[in-house]
Design a protein around this motif. Structure first.
Motif, mmCIF file in Angstrom:
data_model
loop_
_atom_site.group_PDB
_atom_site.id
_atom_site.type_symbol
_atom_site.label_atom_id
_atom_site.label_comp_id
_atom_site.label_asym_id
_atom_site.label_seq_id
_atom_site.Cartn_x
_atom_site.Cartn_y
_atom_site.Cartn_z
ATOM 1 N N ALA A 56 0.771 -1.125 0.075
ATOM 2 C CA ALA A 56 0.105 0.234 -0.039
ATOM 3 C C ALA A 56 0.779 1.080 0.161
ATOM 4 O O ALA A 56 0.539 2.133 -0.737
ATOM 5 C CB ALA A 56 -1.093 -0.046 1.183
ATOM 6 N N ASP A 57 1.900 1.346 0.694
ATOM 7 C CA ASP A 57 3.019 2.330 1.059
ATOM 8 C C ASP A 57 3.480 2.727 -0.380
ATOM 9 O O ASP A 57 3.545 3.981 -0.843
ATOM 10 C CB ASP A 57 3.911 2.163 1.941
ATOM 11 C CG ASP A 57 4.579 3.435 2.640
ATOM 12 O OD1 ASP A 57 3.917 4.575 2.255
ATOM 13 O OD2 ASP A 57 5.722 3.355 2.994
ATOM 14 N N CYS A 58 3.967 1.648 -1.353
ATOM 15 C CA CYS A 58 4.579 1.853 -2.393
ATOM 16 C C CYS A 58 3.658 2.309 -3.599
ATOM 17 O O CYS A 58 3.878 2.875 -4.440
ATOM 18 C CB CYS A 58 5.328 0.562 -2.896
ATOM 19 S SG CYS A 58 6.948 0.408 -1.862
ATOM 20 N N CYS A 59 2.218 1.655 -3.210
ATOM 21 C CA CYS A 59 1.234 2.038 -4.334
ATOM 22 C C CYS A 59 0.920 3.639 -4.149
ATOM 23 O O CYS A 59 0.701 4.144 -5.156
ATOM 24 C CB CYS A 59 0.130 1.374 -3.936
ATOM 25 S SG CYS A 59 -1.316 1.646 -5.683
ATOM 26 N N ASN A 60 1.018 4.183 -2.939
ATOM 27 C CA ASN A 60 0.716 5.547 -2.751
ATOM 28 C C ASN A 60 1.818 6.189 -3.302
ATOM 29 O O ASN A 60 1.639 7.472 -3.832
ATOM 30 C CB ASN A 60 0.748 5.862 -1.326
ATOM 31 C CG ASN A 60 -0.679 5.350 -0.746
ATOM 32 O OD1 ASN A 60 -1.613 5.175 -1.255
ATOM 33 N ND2 ASN A 60 -0.691 4.977 0.859
ATOM 34 N N LYS A 61 2.964 5.930 -3.200
ATOM 35 C CA LYS A 61 4.204 6.584 -3.714
ATOM 36 C C LYS A 61 3.853 6.592 -5.285
ATOM 37 O O LYS A 61 4.134 7.672 -5.954
ATOM 38 C CB LYS A 61 5.526 5.751 -3.525
ATOM 39 C CG LYS A 61 6.848 6.100 -4.246
ATOM 40 C CD LYS A 61 7.349 7.340 -3.703
ATOM 41 C CE LYS A 61 8.719 7.871 -4.483
ATOM 42 N NZ LYS A 61 9.241 9.199 -3.852
ATOM 43 N N LYS A 62 3.740 5.459 -6.068
ATOM 44 C CA LYS A 62 3.382 5.562 -7.533
ATOM 45 C C LYS A 62 2.384 6.390 -7.936
ATOM 46 O O LYS A 62 2.447 7.228 -8.836
ATOM 47 C CB LYS A 62 3.119 4.092 -7.840
ATOM 48 C CG LYS A 62 2.401 3.766 -9.158
ATOM 49 C CD LYS A 62 1.850 2.389 -9.591
ATOM 50 C CE LYS A 62 1.229 2.201 -10.853
ATOM 51 N NZ LYS A 62 -0.233 2.957 -10.591
ATOM 52 N N ASP A 63 1.266 6.466 -6.910
ATOM 53 C CA ASP A 63 0.179 7.357 -7.368
ATOM 54 C C ASP A 63 0.487 8.783 -7.206
ATOM 55 O O ASP A 63 0.250 9.883 -7.876
ATOM 56 C CB ASP A 63 -0.853 7.060 -6.425
ATOM 57 C CG ASP A 63 -1.609 5.883 -6.814
ATOM 58 O OD1 ASP A 63 -1.531 5.140 -7.895
ATOM 59 O OD2 ASP A 63 -2.597 5.455 -5.734
ATOM 60 N N ALA A 64 1.537 9.144 -6.288
ATOM 61 C CA ALA A 64 1.930 10.431 -6.083
ATOM 62 C C ALA A 64 2.977 10.968 -7.418
ATOM 63 O O ALA A 64 2.565 11.924 -7.835
ATOM 64 C CB ALA A 64 2.664 10.512 -4.817
ATOM 65 N N MET A 65 3.685 9.996 -7.641
ATOM 66 C CA MET A 65 4.545 10.354 -8.869
ATOM 67 C C MET A 65 3.714 10.497 -10.170
ATOM 68 O O MET A 65 4.183 11.350 -10.822
ATOM 69 C CB MET A 65 5.608 9.170 -9.137
ATOM 70 C CG MET A 65 6.742 9.137 -8.030
ATOM 71 S SD MET A 65 7.996 8.025 -8.503
ATOM 72 C CE MET A 65 7.221 6.403 -8.683
ATOM 73 N N GLU A 66 2.503 10.049 -10.450
ATOM 74 C CA GLU A 66 1.673 10.004 -11.541
ATOM 75 C C GLU A 66 0.798 11.117 -11.400
ATOM 76 O O GLU A 66 0.067 11.407 -12.426
ATOM 77 C CB GLU A 66 1.222 8.634 -11.903
ATOM 78 C CG GLU A 66 2.248 7.677 -12.414
ATOM 79 C CD GLU A 66 1.353 6.252 -12.515
ATOM 80 O OE1 GLU A 66 0.187 6.268 -12.431
ATOM 81 O OE2 GLU A 66 1.982 5.328 -12.825
#
Length: 459
Positions: free
Chosen positions: A439-449
């Motif tokens: 979940a944490d890395c998915c949030n990171k991905k969403d923020a980058m996009e």
């Protein structure tokens, strides 16, 4: 009766051979084993013999690596990494590879230091165990993406606002894999004098695609405004005013400044070549061709000093200036063939300096055409759904758990979030396919996009 005696004789001879092999040197035993295997293919080859053969084979085929490094400091934010004793298989010299990196920090040196100390381990931890050399090389591009993003994520969690460019080079035999964010650069001066770029500069001023990506993700791109409304200087990303579109760190400028590296993997011919890896203190003063020509014919250590000297002569010490020169030399040559540098007049130097780096792709095609280098992989997308790929079994560990493709945390099957879920950039139309993120890395991905603002708060 004669046939029976012959069989008995052959049996006795084989017993004598086995006894002799037990007493013989390993090389003799290996040779005898090889001869007997031609008659009995079902015989197993001892591990020691296999390792011995691999050592002998690698010794004959692997190039020699010679390197040198030189630097001049103005702000104390440039760092480098040189590690030539890495092993794919712990304790097995035949699996050795080398790592070279230049890290150019800004807004302090904390990000450059952190990346130098942690990036390599993060990359290696993202490569599955038990791979053959070819499989390992094929896994490297995706592992480099995961390692860069994990390093950025961990550093940002420390609450420091420093950032750094990274040019990260792995050399395994004749194969060179380069990953880069920012405007440090790696060039290849191949046999025959053809120079090509192995990196892409992520400067907003010169990279139209990156400007479009940043604005699409929620950032603003513009020049610095002064009193009266006049705009000066290079294009920058706001907030923060960073000239780069990719880096590690920089948590205060928005996560649309991403750590996803451009990756290029090439294989040299056995003629070898020279790499020049340097920070922008070099490239702001010298073109790729000028840097390569300034040090031809010199051994690596002197070559690195010469490149720095030439950059300082041309522009002065206006920034930290760091250069690593790596010679990849055929095993039957102790040094590269001599090719003394030629003096260039001022007009010629100006012409070289004004050349567009767009010609790099043409040079790469020329290299490939003449058989000097084979391009194995190239990808520069900033989208993790594209970079981490589409793999039904990606991240599935032998324990039955799933593993986050970025941070390598173990996940229960119900916890993993597909990297393709909800992404318009996905190469897969099935969001239940791997690789998977926590979940944490998915949030990171969403923020980058640009799907949500960064959750990191600057203290």
């Amino acid at each position: 009766m004669r046939d029976r005696r012959a069989r008995i004789s052959r049996g006795a001879e084989e017993e004598e051979e086995r006894a002799a092999e037990e007493m013989a040197e390993p090389s003799v035993a290996a040779a005898a084993m090889k001869g007997r295997r031609r008659h009995r293919r079902h015989d197993l080859v001892p591990l020691a013999v296999l390792i011995g053969r691999e050592l002998k084979s690698e010794k004959m085929e692997k190039p020699c690596i010679r390197y040198g490094c030189a630097a001049q400091s103005k702000k104390g934010e440039d760092y480098f990494l040189i590690k030539v004793d890495c092993h794919r298989l712990p304790g097995n010299p035949s699996s050795a590879f080398s790592v070279f990196a230049v890290l150019d920090g800004h807004n302090g040196n904390a990000a450059a230091i952190y990346a130098r100390e942690n990036l390599l381990n993060h990359v290696l931890s993202a490569i599955p165990r038990g791979l053959s050399r070819e499989e390992w090389l094929q896994a490297l591009p995706r592992a480099l993406v995961a390692g860069f993003v994990k390093t950025d994520k961990e550093f940002q969690s420390r609450g420091q606002t420093s950032g750094t460019t990274v040019t990260f080079v792995i050399i395994d035999g004749w194969t060179i894999t380069v990953a880069s964010v920012g405007d440090s650069r790696c060039i290849l001066d191949a046999h025959g004098g053809v120079v090509s770029l192995l990196t892409v500069d992520h400067r907003l001023e010169e990279n139209v695609e990156e400007r479009e990506r940043v604005t699409a993700s929620g950032g603003e791109v513009g020049r610095l405004s002064i009193m009266g409304g006049a705009e000066i200087g290079p294009l920058r990303c706001w907030p923060g005013g960073l000239c780069l579109s990719r880096s590690i760190g920089d948590m205060d400028v928005g996560e649309f400044i991403v750590p996803v590296p451009y990756v290029k993997q090439v294989k040299l011919s056995n003629a070898g070549g020279r790499l020049i890896i340097a920070s922008d203190g070099i490239w702001d003063a010298l073109s790729s061709e000028m840097a390569a020509k300034s040090c031809r014919g010199l051994p690596a250590e002197l070559a690195a000093r010469q490149v720095v000297k030439e950059a300082l002569r041309t522009r002065g010490l206006k920034d930290d200036t760091t250069c690593i020169v790596v010679d990849i030399i055929p095993p039957d040559h102790s040094v590269l063939p001599p090719s003394p540098p030629r003096k260039t007049n001022k007009l010629k130097s100006l012409i070289f300096r004004k050349r567009s780096e767009d010609s790099a792709s043409k040079l790469a095609k020329k290299l490939s055409a003449v058989g000097i280098v084979e391009e194995l992989f190239e990808e520069g997308s900033a989208m993790l759904a594209e970079r981490l790929g589409n793999d039904l079994s990606a991240g599935q560990a032998t324990s039955g758990l799933f593993t986050c493709a970025i941070c390598q945390a173990d996940l229960a099957p119900s916890e993993g979030i597909s990297v393709h879920a909800g992404s318009i950039f996905s190469t897969s139309s099935k969001p239940w396919e791997g690789p998977f993120l926590c979940a944490d890395c998915c949030n990171k991905k969403d923020a980058m996009e640009g799907k949500r603002p960064s959750g990191v708060t600057v203290l």
